[in-house]
Write a protein that holds these residues in place. Structure first.
Motif, PDB file in Angstrom:
ATOM      1  N   SER A   2      38.979  34.378  53.686  1.00 57.44           N
ATOM      2  CA  SER A   2      39.332  35.469  54.578  1.00 57.44           C
ATOM      3  C   SER A   2      39.718  36.677  53.750  1.00 57.44           C
ATOM      4  O   SER A   2      40.320  36.556  52.690  1.00 57.44           O
ATOM      5  N   SER A   3      39.348  37.842  54.231  1.00 59.01           N
ATOM      6  CA  SER A   3      39.641  39.073  53.512  1.00 59.01           C
ATOM      7  C   SER A   3      41.139  39.337  53.554  1.00 59.01           C
ATOM      8  O   SER A   3      41.773  39.182  54.575  1.00 59.01           O
ATOM      9  N   VAL A   4      41.691  39.730  52.404  1.00 59.99           N
ATOM     10  CA  VAL A   4      43.125  40.016  52.349  1.00 59.99           C
ATOM     11  C   VAL A   4      43.405  41.508  52.193  1.00 59.99           C
ATOM     12  O   VAL A   4      44.549  41.898  52.162  1.00 59.99           O
ATOM     13  N   ALA A   5      42.361  42.313  52.080  1.00 59.73           N
ATOM     14  CA  ALA A   5      42.583  43.751  51.923  1.00 59.73           C
ATOM     15  C   ALA A   5      41.484  44.514  52.645  1.00 59.73           C
ATOM     16  O   ALA A   5      40.331  44.162  52.552  1.00 59.73           O
ATOM     17  N   GLU A   6      41.849  45.532  53.355  1.00 62.32           N
ATOM     18  CA  GLU A   6      40.874  46.364  54.046  1.00 62.32           C
ATOM     19  C   GLU A   6      40.261  47.370  53.066  1.00 62.32           C
ATOM     20  O   GLU A   6      39.092  47.654  53.134  1.00 62.32           O
ATOM     21  N   LYS A   7      41.068  47.887  52.177  1.00 58.24           N
ATOM     22  CA  LYS A   7      40.644  48.890  51.205  1.00 58.24           C
ATOM     23  C   LYS A   7      39.845  48.216  50.085  1.00 58.24           C
ATOM     24  O   LYS A   7      40.203  47.147  49.606  1.00 58.24           O
ATOM     25  N   ARG A   8      38.763  48.843  49.682  1.00 52.73           N
ATOM     26  CA  ARG A   8      37.981  48.312  48.563  1.00 52.73           C
ATOM     27  C   ARG A   8      38.730  48.575  47.250  1.00 52.73           C
ATOM     28  O   ARG A   8      39.268  49.661  47.036  1.00 52.73           O
ATOM     29  N   LEU A   9      38.755  47.560  46.414  1.00 56.29           N
ATOM     30  CA  LEU A   9      39.414  47.677  45.117  1.00 56.29           C
ATOM     31  C   LEU A   9      38.377  47.808  44.017  1.00 56.29           C
ATOM     32  O   LEU A   9      37.267  47.276  44.130  1.00 56.29           O
ATOM     33  N   THR A  10      38.746  48.451  42.930  1.00 56.53           N
ATOM     34  CA  THR A  10      37.895  48.450  41.746  1.00 56.53           C
ATOM     35  C   THR A  10      38.052  47.089  41.068  1.00 56.53           C
ATOM     36  O   THR A  10      39.048  46.377  41.303  1.00 56.53           O
ATOM     37  N   PRO A  11      37.112  46.709  40.217  1.00 59.82           N
ATOM     38  CA  PRO A  11      37.276  45.448  39.484  1.00 59.82           C
ATOM     39  C   PRO A  11      38.584  45.409  38.681  1.00 59.82           C
ATOM     40  O   PRO A  11      39.243  44.375  38.611  1.00 59.82           O
ATOM     41  N   GLU A  12      38.970  46.537  38.118  1.00 53.75           N
ATOM     42  CA  GLU A  12      40.201  46.586  37.322  1.00 53.75           C
ATOM     43  C   GLU A  12      41.433  46.358  38.196  1.00 53.75           C
ATOM     44  O   GLU A  12      42.375  45.665  37.799  1.00 53.75           O
ATOM     45  N   GLU A  13      41.449  46.991  39.392  1.00 49.25           N
ATOM     46  CA  GLU A  13      42.567  46.778  40.324  1.00 49.25           C
ATOM     47  C   GLU A  13      42.640  45.323  40.755  1.00 49.25           C
ATOM     48  O   GLU A  13      43.720  44.739  40.816  1.00 49.25           O
ATOM     49  N   TYR A  14      41.485  44.737  41.057  1.00 47.36           N
ATOM     50  CA  TYR A  14      41.451  43.320  41.441  1.00 47.36           C
ATOM     51  C   TYR A  14      42.041  42.440  40.346  1.00 47.36           C
ATOM     52  O   TYR A  14      42.909  41.602  40.606  1.00 47.36           O
ATOM     53  N   LEU A  15      41.584  42.622  39.119  1.00 53.26           N
ATOM     54  CA  LEU A  15      42.065  41.769  38.018  1.00 53.26           C
ATOM     55  C   LEU A  15      43.552  41.962  37.768  1.00 53.26           C
ATOM     56  O   LEU A  15      44.269  40.992  37.511  1.00 53.26           O
ATOM     57  N   ARG A  16      44.031  43.186  37.842  1.00 55.12           N
ATOM     58  CA  ARG A  16      45.460  43.440  37.636  1.00 55.12           C
ATOM     59  C   ARG A  16      46.274  42.683  38.692  1.00 55.12           C
ATOM     60  O   ARG A  16      47.238  42.000  38.370  1.00 55.12           O
ATOM     61  N   ARG A  17      45.864  42.770  39.956  1.00 54.58           N
ATOM     62  CA  ARG A  17      46.569  42.062  41.028  1.00 54.58           C
ATOM     63  C   ARG A  17      46.407  40.548  40.911  1.00 54.58           C
ATOM     64  O   ARG A  17      47.355  39.804  41.119  1.00 54.58           O
ATOM     65  N   GLU A  18      45.205  40.123  40.587  1.00 53.49           N
ATOM     66  CA  GLU A  18      44.923  38.684  40.525  1.00 53.49           C
ATOM     67  C   GLU A  18      45.721  37.996  39.421  1.00 53.49           C
ATOM     68  O   GLU A  18      46.224  36.896  39.597  1.00 53.49           O
ATOM     69  N   ARG A  19      45.821  38.637  38.297  1.00 52.51           N
ATOM     70  CA  ARG A  19      46.558  38.034  37.177  1.00 52.51           C
ATOM     71  C   ARG A  19      48.041  37.909  37.479  1.00 52.51           C
ATOM     72  O   ARG A  19      48.714  37.065  36.907  1.00 52.51           O
ATOM     73  N   ALA A  20      48.562  38.724  38.381  1.00 50.24           N
ATOM     74  CA  ALA A  20      49.979  38.656  38.753  1.00 50.24           C
ATOM     75  C   ALA A  20      50.215  37.819  40.002  1.00 50.24           C
ATOM     76  O   ALA A  20      51.358  37.492  40.321  1.00 50.24           O
TER      77      ALA A  20
END
Length: 191
Positions: A2-20
């Motif tokens: 299921s989608s957790v964000a409406e706003k599209r993220l850049t790959p860098e934003e995704y990785l920063r959030r994912e790692r935390a």
């Protein structure tokens, strides 16, 4: 998923959030999808795969469970395959060595909620990875393994069914008895 964000993220934003993050999410065309927990049966199958691969693969190969991300370069996507095999030197996208670029074999254990995606858009995405030679779908509801093997520009499909069957992985110089993949998996019980 299921989608957790409406706003599209850049790959860098995704990785920063994912790692935390405390939970895992996959990234598909700027949209982040939360991964759900796995059933006992799913975990037993993944454990069977990892254990048998570790025991049977040549020493030049490595096996990663579902915590290793795989990156598709164009368009950028990040997935967590259930099991990933690399033979030779692994290549990583970042210094953290948590995003693999050159998988040889990818396994996905099918569940009700992921089957269509694993067979469809995810498999199409994986096909763009030059190093990927084999894609394996493992059923939770039957002793059944579907195997796709790259043959030049086509994917050859075979099925192995039953506990006496053996999955051949020619690119990894390995074979896996289904009896070992499904060790302690009881299809008669509701899990």
């Amino acid at each position: 998923m299921s989608s957790v964000a409406e706003k599209r993220l850049t790959p860098e934003e995704y990785l920063r959030r994912e790692r935390a993050a405390e939970t895992k999410s996959e990234y598909y065309d700027g949209i982040v999808y939360a991964l759900t927990g796995s059933s006992r049966r799913h975990n037993l199958i993944v454990t069977g795969l990892v254990g048998e691969l570790k025991a049977r693969l040549p020493h030049r190969c490595e096996v990663y469970p579902s915590d290793m991300r795989v990156r598709i370069l164009k368009p950028t996507r990040f997935f967590y395959p259930d099991v990933t095999v690399v033979c030779g030197e692994p290549r990583f996208a970042y210094d953290e060595q948590d995003v693999l670029l050159n998988p040889l074999v990818i396994f996905e254990v099918l569940s009700e909620s992921t089957t269509a995606f694993d067979r469809g858009r995810k498999f199409l995405s994986y096909q763009s990875i030059e190093s990927l030679q084999e894609y394996v779908l493992v059923s939770q509801d039957d002793y059944l393994v579907e195997h796709y093997r790259r043959d030049t520009d086509q994917w050859v499909y075979t099925v192995e069914r039953g506990l006496d069957a053996v999955l051949q992985l020619p690119s990894a110089e390995c074979e896996l008895p289904l009896r070992e993949i499904y060790y302690r998996v009881n299809l008669e019980s509701a899990e």
